[in-house]
Design an enzyme around this catalytic site. Structure first.
Site, PDB file in Angstrom:
ATOM      1  N   HIS A 215     -46.963 -45.834   3.912  1.00 48.28           N
ATOM      2  CA  HIS A 215     -47.475 -45.387   5.207  1.00 48.28           C
ATOM      3  C   HIS A 215     -48.289 -44.127   5.002  1.00 48.28           C
ATOM      4  O   HIS A 215     -47.875 -43.230   4.263  1.00 48.28           O
ATOM      5  CB  HIS A 215     -46.335 -45.111   6.188  1.00 48.28           C
ATOM      6  CG  HIS A 215     -45.524 -46.320   6.470  1.00 48.28           C
ATOM      7  ND1 HIS A 215     -45.957 -47.303   7.336  1.00 48.28           N
ATOM      8  CD2 HIS A 215     -44.336 -46.738   5.968  1.00 48.28           C
ATOM      9  CE1 HIS A 215     -45.056 -48.266   7.358  1.00 48.28           C
ATOM     10  NE2 HIS A 215     -44.070 -47.956   6.532  1.00 48.28           N
ATOM     11  N   ILE A 216     -49.425 -44.056   5.649  1.00 50.57           N
ATOM     12  CA  ILE A 216     -50.306 -42.897   5.532  1.00 50.57           C
ATOM     13  C   ILE A 216     -49.678 -41.684   6.204  1.00 50.57           C
ATOM     14  O   ILE A 216     -49.659 -40.582   5.652  1.00 50.57           O
ATOM     15  CB  ILE A 216     -51.688 -43.225   6.139  1.00 50.57           C
ATOM     16  CG1 ILE A 216     -52.360 -44.339   5.319  1.00 50.57           C
ATOM     17  CG2 ILE A 216     -52.568 -41.974   6.201  1.00 50.57           C
ATOM     18  CD1 ILE A 216     -53.580 -44.960   5.976  1.00 50.57           C
ATOM     19  N   SER A 217     -49.129 -41.884   7.388  1.00 55.81           N
ATOM     20  CA  SER A 217     -48.474 -40.786   8.109  1.00 55.81           C
ATOM     21  C   SER A 217     -46.981 -40.771   7.777  1.00 55.81           C
ATOM     22  O   SER A 217     -46.442 -41.741   7.238  1.00 55.81           O
ATOM     23  CB  SER A 217     -48.671 -40.949   9.622  1.00 55.81           C
ATOM     24  OG  SER A 217     -47.956 -42.066  10.105  1.00 55.81           O
TER      25      SER A 217
ATOM     26  N   ARG B  90     -40.744 -45.168  15.620  1.00 53.50           N
ATOM     27  CA  ARG B  90     -41.329 -45.365  14.293  1.00 53.50           C
ATOM     28  C   ARG B  90     -40.387 -44.929  13.167  1.00 53.50           C
ATOM     29  O   ARG B  90     -40.706 -45.102  11.997  1.00 53.50           O
ATOM     30  CB  ARG B  90     -42.631 -44.584  14.165  1.00 53.50           C
ATOM     31  CG  ARG B  90     -43.724 -45.047  15.092  1.00 53.50           C
ATOM     32  CD  ARG B  90     -45.028 -44.324  14.796  1.00 53.50           C
ATOM     33  NE  ARG B  90     -45.994 -44.478  15.847  1.00 53.50           N
ATOM     34  CZ  ARG B  90     -46.840 -45.503  15.963  1.00 53.50           C
ATOM     35  NH1 ARG B  90     -46.835 -46.463  15.076  1.00 53.50           N
ATOM     36  NH2 ARG B  90     -47.692 -45.556  16.969  1.00 53.50           N
TER      37      ARG B  90
ATOM     38  N   ARG C 197     -59.896 -44.954  13.801  1.00 54.59           N
ATOM     39  CA  ARG C 197     -58.710 -44.911  14.650  1.00 54.59           C
ATOM     40  C   ARG C 197     -57.900 -43.650  14.379  1.00 54.59           C
ATOM     41  O   ARG C 197     -57.444 -43.428  13.264  1.00 54.59           O
ATOM     42  CB  ARG C 197     -57.857 -46.145  14.362  1.00 54.59           C
ATOM     43  CG  ARG C 197     -56.547 -46.158  15.091  1.00 54.59           C
ATOM     44  CD  ARG C 197     -55.721 -47.376  14.701  1.00 54.59           C
ATOM     45  NE  ARG C 197     -54.422 -47.274  15.320  1.00 54.59           N
ATOM     46  CZ  ARG C 197     -53.281 -47.358  14.658  1.00 54.59           C
ATOM     47  NH1 ARG C 197     -53.271 -47.563  13.359  1.00 54.59           N
ATOM     48  NH2 ARG C 197     -52.141 -47.251  15.298  1.00 54.59           N
TER      49      ARG C 197
ATOM     50  N   ASP D  42     -37.715 -60.797   6.149  1.00 58.43           N
ATOM     51  CA  ASP D  42     -37.195 -62.009   5.522  1.00 58.43           C
ATOM     52  C   ASP D  42     -38.128 -62.529   4.442  1.00 58.43           C
ATOM     53  O   ASP D  42     -37.673 -63.031   3.408  1.00 58.43           O
ATOM     54  CB  ASP D  42     -36.953 -63.090   6.576  1.00 58.43           C
ATOM     55  CG  ASP D  42     -35.770 -62.775   7.488  1.00 58.43           C
ATOM     56  OD1 ASP D  42     -35.015 -61.827   7.200  1.00 58.43           O
ATOM     57  OD2 ASP D  42     -35.624 -63.484   8.508  1.00 58.43           O
TER      58      ASP D  42
ATOM     59  N   ARG E  33     -42.812 -38.840  13.505  1.00 57.97           N
ATOM     60  CA  ARG E  33     -43.565 -39.338  14.661  1.00 57.97           C
ATOM     61  C   ARG E  33     -42.617 -39.788  15.771  1.00 57.97           C
ATOM     62  O   ARG E  33     -41.459 -39.400  15.805  1.00 57.97           O
ATOM     63  CB  ARG E  33     -44.494 -40.456  14.196  1.00 57.97           C
ATOM     64  CG  ARG E  33     -45.535 -39.894  13.197  1.00 57.97           C
ATOM     65  CD  ARG E  33     -46.619 -40.827  12.842  1.00 57.97           C
ATOM     66  NE  ARG E  33     -47.363 -41.253  14.024  1.00 57.97           N
ATOM     67  CZ  ARG E  33     -48.154 -42.306  14.046  1.00 57.97           C
ATOM     68  NH1 ARG E  33     -48.300 -43.044  12.966  1.00 57.97           N
ATOM     69  NH2 ARG E  33     -48.806 -42.648  15.134  1.00 57.97           N
TER      70      ARG E  33
ATOM     71  N   PRO F  48     -51.672 -54.709  10.689  1.00 56.15           N
ATOM     72  CA  PRO F  48     -52.512 -54.587  11.867  1.00 56.15           C
ATOM     73  C   PRO F  48     -53.112 -53.192  12.054  1.00 56.15           C
ATOM     74  O   PRO F  48     -52.464 -52.179  11.781  1.00 56.15           O
ATOM     75  CB  PRO F  48     -51.579 -54.929  13.033  1.00 56.15           C
ATOM     76  CG  PRO F  48     -50.207 -54.742  12.501  1.00 56.15           C
ATOM     77  CD  PRO F  48     -50.281 -55.025  11.037  1.00 56.15           C
ATOM     78  N   ASN F  49     -54.337 -53.204  12.497  1.00 54.56           N
ATOM     79  CA  ASN F  49     -55.115 -52.022  12.858  1.00 54.56           C
ATOM     80  C   ASN F  49     -55.607 -51.196  11.670  1.00 54.56           C
ATOM     81  O   ASN F  49     -56.376 -50.259  11.857  1.00 54.56           O
ATOM     82  CB  ASN F  49     -54.364 -51.121  13.842  1.00 54.56           C
ATOM     83  CG  ASN F  49     -54.045 -51.840  15.121  1.00 54.56           C
ATOM     84  OD1 ASN F  49     -54.933 -52.439  15.728  1.00 54.56           O
ATOM     85  ND2 ASN F  49     -52.789 -51.814  15.541  1.00 54.56           N
TER      86      ASN F  49
ATOM     87  N   GLU G 279     -43.301 -50.139   0.076  1.00 53.62           N
ATOM     88  CA  GLU G 279     -43.826 -49.914   1.427  1.00 53.62           C
ATOM     89  C   GLU G 279     -44.569 -48.583   1.459  1.00 53.62           C
ATOM     90  O   GLU G 279     -44.056 -47.578   0.957  1.00 53.62           O
ATOM     91  CB  GLU G 279     -42.649 -49.894   2.404  1.00 53.62           C
ATOM     92  CG  GLU G 279     -43.018 -49.704   3.834  1.00 53.62           C
ATOM     93  CD  GLU G 279     -41.790 -49.647   4.734  1.00 53.62           C
ATOM     94  OE1 GLU G 279     -41.886 -49.009   5.784  1.00 53.62           O
ATOM     95  OE2 GLU G 279     -40.726 -50.224   4.393  1.00 53.62           O
TER      96      GLU G 279
ATOM     97  N   TYR H 205     -54.539 -40.443  10.716  1.00 56.57           N
ATOM     98  CA  TYR H 205     -54.782 -41.311   9.561  1.00 56.57           C
ATOM     99  C   TYR H 205     -55.937 -40.879   8.670  1.00 56.57           C
ATOM    100  O   TYR H 205     -56.174 -41.490   7.634  1.00 56.57           O
ATOM    101  CB  TYR H 205     -55.022 -42.748  10.038  1.00 56.57           C
ATOM    102  CG  TYR H 205     -53.867 -43.287  10.844  1.00 56.57           C
ATOM    103  CD1 TYR H 205     -52.646 -43.583  10.239  1.00 56.57           C
ATOM    104  CD2 TYR H 205     -53.974 -43.481  12.218  1.00 56.57           C
ATOM    105  CE1 TYR H 205     -51.575 -44.059  10.975  1.00 56.57           C
ATOM    106  CE2 TYR H 205     -52.907 -43.967  12.965  1.00 56.57           C
ATOM    107  CZ  TYR H 205     -51.710 -44.248  12.335  1.00 56.57           C
ATOM    108  OH  TYR H 205     -50.651 -44.720  13.068  1.00 56.57           O
TER     109      TYR H 205
ATOM    110  N   HIS I  11     -41.699 -51.673  12.110  1.00 61.37           N
ATOM    111  CA  HIS I  11     -40.627 -51.372  13.046  1.00 61.37           C
ATOM    112  C   HIS I  11     -40.211 -52.566  13.898  1.00 61.37           C
ATOM    113  O   HIS I  11     -39.280 -52.455  14.694  1.00 61.37           O
ATOM    114  CB  HIS I  11     -41.074 -50.226  13.971  1.00 61.37           C
ATOM    115  CG  HIS I  11     -41.899 -49.207  13.264  1.00 61.37           C
ATOM    116  ND1 HIS I  11     -41.365 -48.329  12.329  1.00 61.37           N
ATOM    117  CD2 HIS I  11     -43.232 -48.947  13.300  1.00 61.37           C
ATOM    118  CE1 HIS I  11     -42.348 -47.575  11.856  1.00 61.37           C
ATOM    119  NE2 HIS I  11     -43.478 -47.932  12.420  1.00 61.37           N
TER     120      HIS I  11
ATOM    121  N   ALA J 289     -47.608 -51.201  12.206  1.00 59.15           N
ATOM    122  CA  ALA J 289     -46.580 -51.245  13.244  1.00 59.15           C
ATOM    123  C   ALA J 289     -45.551 -52.351  13.020  1.00 59.15           C
ATOM    124  O   ALA J 289     -44.439 -52.276  13.555  1.00 59.15           O
ATOM    125  CB  ALA J 289     -47.228 -51.402  14.620  1.00 59.15           C
TER     126      ALA J 289
ATOM    127  N   ASN K  24     -48.699 -51.786   3.224  1.00 58.24           N
ATOM    128  CA  ASN K  24     -48.699 -50.955   4.424  1.00 58.24           C
ATOM    129  C   ASN K  24     -48.636 -51.914   5.606  1.00 58.24           C
ATOM    130  O   ASN K  24     -49.660 -52.473   6.003  1.00 58.24           O
ATOM    131  CB  ASN K  24     -49.948 -50.075   4.507  1.00 58.24           C
ATOM    132  CG  ASN K  24     -49.904 -49.141   5.704  1.00 58.24           C
ATOM    133  OD1 ASN K  24     -49.151 -49.353   6.654  1.00 58.24           O
ATOM    134  ND2 ASN K  24     -50.714 -48.100   5.659  1.00 58.24           N
TER     135      ASN K  24
END
Length: 143
Positions: free
Chosen positions: A100-102, A111, A17, A87, A107, A9-10, A98, A22, A80, A77, A74
């Site tokens: 993540h950019i940040s 997170r 954003r 599953d 953070r 998402p996002n 996995e 990001y 978390h 959100a 990626n």
């Protein structure tokens, strides 16, 4: 080799954003770069994004049946919050990295915990969008 790159998402809002977190690169920029990298290895990248948890789960399940040899994910959100995605990853034989950019560990405290990481072969975070390249390269160089 076929690698699935999933974005949660996002992430369709990359470049717009919170660019201070990001960056200004768009998801399309990342897609083009990964497609070029995969060509160097005579491989294929299937690049997807969804804001819907169920669709991401369906794609993870589908990966096992369509010859995907690795997933770069990626989850945004959902990292978390989603036991369902955890599953799904646990329920397939396709390895997942996995991304993540940040740096999620620097953070907000909510997170800091990834529900997915224990089911993934690795996690890359805090390196910006180059984390996608590193994850893809990890799969391609094992070929």
């Amino acid at each position: 080799m076929k690698i699935l790159v999933l974005n949660g998402p996002n992430l369709n809002r990359l470049g717009k954003r919170e660019p201070e977190i990001y960056g200004r690169e768009t998801l399309e920029d990342i897609k083009e770069r990964l497609e070029n990298l995969s060509k160097e290895f005579n491989s294929m990248v299937d690049f997807r994004q969804s804001n819907h948890e169920g669709e991401l789960i369906d794609w993870i399940h589908e990966a096992e049946d369509t010859g995907v040899e690795g997933i770069v994910f990626n989850p945004g959100a959902y990292t978390h919050t989603s036991i369902a995605l955890r599953d799904a990853i646990a329920g397939v034989k396709v390895p997942v990295i996995e991304v993540h950019i940040s740096n999620i560990h620097k953070r907000e405290s909510f997170r800091h915990t990834s529900l997915l990481a224990p089911e993934c072969v690795g996690q890359i975070c805090g390196l910006g969008t180059v984390g996608y390249d590193l994850a893809l390269r990890s799969f391609l160089e094992k070929k």
